[in-house]
Write an enzyme that holds these catalytic residues in place. Sequence first.
Site, mmCIF file in Angstrom:
data_model
loop_
_atom_site.group_PDB
_atom_site.id
_atom_site.type_symbol
_atom_site.label_atom_id
_atom_site.label_comp_id
_atom_site.label_asym_id
_atom_site.label_seq_id
_atom_site.Cartn_x
_atom_site.Cartn_y
_atom_site.Cartn_z
ATOM 1 N N ALA A 137 8.653 -9.340 31.699
ATOM 2 C CA ALA A 137 8.071 -8.097 32.198
ATOM 3 C C ALA A 137 9.250 -7.249 32.674
ATOM 4 O O ALA A 137 10.226 -7.784 33.200
ATOM 5 C CB ALA A 137 7.130 -8.386 33.351
ATOM 6 N N TYR A 196 18.131 -14.769 41.048
ATOM 7 C CA TYR A 196 17.859 -14.401 42.451
ATOM 8 C C TYR A 196 17.294 -15.555 43.274
ATOM 9 O O TYR A 196 17.231 -15.471 44.494
ATOM 10 C CB TYR A 196 16.920 -13.175 42.539
ATOM 11 C CG TYR A 196 15.554 -13.350 41.924
ATOM 12 C CD1 TYR A 196 14.570 -14.143 42.513
ATOM 13 C CD2 TYR A 196 15.233 -12.696 40.735
ATOM 14 C CE1 TYR A 196 13.326 -14.295 41.933
ATOM 15 C CE2 TYR A 196 13.988 -12.834 40.158
ATOM 16 C CZ TYR A 196 13.039 -13.641 40.758
ATOM 17 O OH TYR A 196 11.822 -13.800 40.165
ATOM 18 N N GLU A 197 16.889 -16.631 42.598
ATOM 19 C CA GLU A 197 16.392 -17.788 43.354
ATOM 20 C C GLU A 197 17.539 -18.569 43.978
ATOM 21 O O GLU A 197 17.304 -19.439 44.822
ATOM 22 C CB GLU A 197 15.569 -18.688 42.435
ATOM 23 C CG GLU A 197 14.279 -18.012 41.999
ATOM 24 C CD GLU A 197 13.511 -18.812 40.969
ATOM 25 O OE1 GLU A 197 12.924 -19.832 41.334
ATOM 26 O OE2 GLU A 197 13.524 -18.413 39.789
ATOM 27 N N MET A 213 14.843 -8.723 35.587
ATOM 28 C CA MET A 213 15.665 -9.658 36.366
ATOM 29 C C MET A 213 15.931 -10.966 35.614
ATOM 30 O O MET A 213 16.194 -12.003 36.226
ATOM 31 C CB MET A 213 14.975 -9.957 37.706
ATOM 32 C CG MET A 213 14.652 -8.707 38.527
ATOM 33 S SD MET A 213 13.699 -9.107 39.997
ATOM 34 C CE MET A 213 13.178 -7.457 40.539
ATOM 35 N N SER A 214 15.849 -10.917 34.275
ATOM 36 C CA SER A 214 16.084 -12.147 33.490
ATOM 37 C C SER A 214 16.690 -11.751 32.147
ATOM 38 O O SER A 214 17.237 -10.663 32.017
ATOM 39 C CB SER A 214 14.749 -12.872 33.278
ATOM 40 O OG SER A 214 13.863 -12.084 32.525
ATOM 41 N N SER A 234 6.194 -13.105 32.329
ATOM 42 C CA SER A 234 4.947 -12.719 33.001
ATOM 43 C C SER A 234 3.943 -12.217 31.966
ATOM 44 O O SER A 234 4.292 -11.436 31.092
ATOM 45 C CB SER A 234 5.211 -11.590 34.002
ATOM 46 O OG SER A 234 6.166 -11.986 34.930
ATOM 47 N N HIS A 252 5.058 -18.678 38.529
ATOM 48 C CA HIS A 252 5.997 -19.197 37.530
ATOM 49 C C HIS A 252 5.949 -20.722 37.573
ATOM 50 O O HIS A 252 6.728 -21.360 38.254
ATOM 51 C CB HIS A 252 7.430 -18.729 37.793
ATOM 52 C CG HIS A 252 7.642 -17.261 37.597
ATOM 53 N ND1 HIS A 252 7.971 -16.708 36.390
ATOM 54 C CD2 HIS A 252 7.577 -16.226 38.456
ATOM 55 C CE1 HIS A 252 8.098 -15.396 36.506
ATOM 56 N NE2 HIS A 252 7.866 -15.080 37.763
ATOM 57 N N ASN A 264 5.407 -1.737 34.649
ATOM 58 C CA ASN A 264 5.358 -0.654 35.645
ATOM 59 C C ASN A 264 6.426 0.355 35.277
ATOM 60 O O ASN A 264 7.353 0.021 34.534
ATOM 61 C CB ASN A 264 5.652 -1.225 37.058
ATOM 62 C CG ASN A 264 6.999 -1.933 37.087
ATOM 63 O OD1 ASN A 264 7.146 -3.068 36.602
ATOM 64 N ND2 ASN A 264 8.006 -1.262 37.621
ATOM 65 N N HIS A 286 5.042 -6.836 43.121
ATOM 66 C CA HIS A 286 4.956 -7.930 42.160
ATOM 67 C C HIS A 286 3.517 -8.021 41.623
ATOM 68 O O HIS A 286 3.299 -8.366 40.456
ATOM 69 C CB HIS A 286 5.369 -9.243 42.830
ATOM 70 C CG HIS A 286 5.395 -10.417 41.898
ATOM 71 N ND1 HIS A 286 6.202 -10.460 40.774
ATOM 72 C CD2 HIS A 286 4.724 -11.589 41.903
ATOM 73 C CE1 HIS A 286 6.004 -11.603 40.135
ATOM 74 N NE2 HIS A 286 5.105 -12.305 40.803
ATOM 75 N N HIS A 325 15.230 -17.885 37.741
ATOM 76 C CA HIS A 325 15.909 -16.594 37.903
ATOM 77 C C HIS A 325 17.149 -16.737 38.776
ATOM 78 O O HIS A 325 17.177 -17.537 39.711
ATOM 79 C CB HIS A 325 14.957 -15.573 38.546
ATOM 80 C CG HIS A 325 13.722 -15.325 37.748
ATOM 81 N ND1 HIS A 325 12.620 -16.143 37.840
ATOM 82 C CD2 HIS A 325 13.423 -14.369 36.835
ATOM 83 C CE1 HIS A 325 11.688 -15.695 37.003
ATOM 84 N NE2 HIS A 325 12.143 -14.626 36.392
HETATM 85 N N1 HPA Z 1 12.500 -3.772 38.092
HETATM 86 C C1 HPA Z 1 13.068 -4.971 37.880
HETATM 87 N N2 HPA Z 1 12.429 -5.986 37.316
HETATM 88 C C2 HPA Z 1 11.153 -5.800 36.949
HETATM 89 C C3 HPA Z 1 10.506 -4.577 37.141
HETATM 90 C C4 HPA Z 1 11.224 -3.507 37.746
HETATM 91 O O1 HPA Z 1 10.708 -2.386 37.948
HETATM 92 N N3 HPA Z 1 9.240 -4.739 36.668
HETATM 93 C C5 HPA Z 1 9.150 -6.002 36.207
HETATM 94 N N4 HPA Z 1 10.307 -6.656 36.364
#
Ligand code: HPA
Length: 276
Positions: A114, A86-87, A212-213, A31, A62, A236, A248, A84
Amino acid sequence: MDKRYVKLIEALAQIRERTSFVPKVALVLGSGLGGYARNMEVEAEIPYSEIKGFPVSTVQGHDGRFLFGTVSGVPVAAMKGRVHYYEGYDISDVVMPARLMGLMGAKVLFLTNAAGGIDLSFSPGDLMLIRDHISSFVPSPLIGPNIEELGTRFPDMGKVYDPEIRELVKRVAAEEGIDLKEGVYLQATGPQFETPAEIKAYRLLGASAVGMSTAVEAIAANHMGLKVLGVSCISNMAAGILDQPLTHAEVQETADRVAAKFEKLVTGVIKELGEL
Ligand code: HPA
């Protein structure tokens, strides 16, 4: 022959029908780096959807394609958009694109993403060099019969993120005047953001950031002998640190805000990697 390896070889053959490009560096654009192509002299592009058997990402923002070209004269294969876990893909499909770039000839895998900041000294917009990772909460991409053509059954993970390259990244950041944090990346499956209790637990485990990657891609690359480096954009603060819901949109906004800084670091690092 292992069917996952056959799938890789078939995908490689499809790419080779279209380009003879041999990358030195494989780059995964997370990202915020979606516009990185503007820093590349692109010679060829292949949408994942045009490679039979290839996992195609479904997440908004994406866009999935390979970009082949040069950055400061260094041959780079870039993945614009990743897949990912989770997909819903098998974990071996999740790491297939990274493995493919290795089979194309890349020596170094440069991972970006990210991530949520767990270390309380971090702020959204910071860049964090990945020193090590915790992958214990996601399945290993090496589960199943070992693909002997790629690597050994029980690979060492003592130095997944190449120490020499980490020093190089720090030097480039200092030269460019970019403040660079360093820490441990923890991979969670997602797609839900974490709970405050999970983040507290991850902090106790030694994690500096969560995403998550990336960790599974780093494992697969290390397995096949590639050098790996990773940089996270802290998009974040992780759950429970600030009294605000995670979205997101926030991840995307911060990543976009620091894109210029991130691009500058990535380009500076690739130029140096060309010397290795
Ligand atoms: N948690 C998990 N994955 C993320 C986050 C988060 O706070 N921010 C960006 N990807």
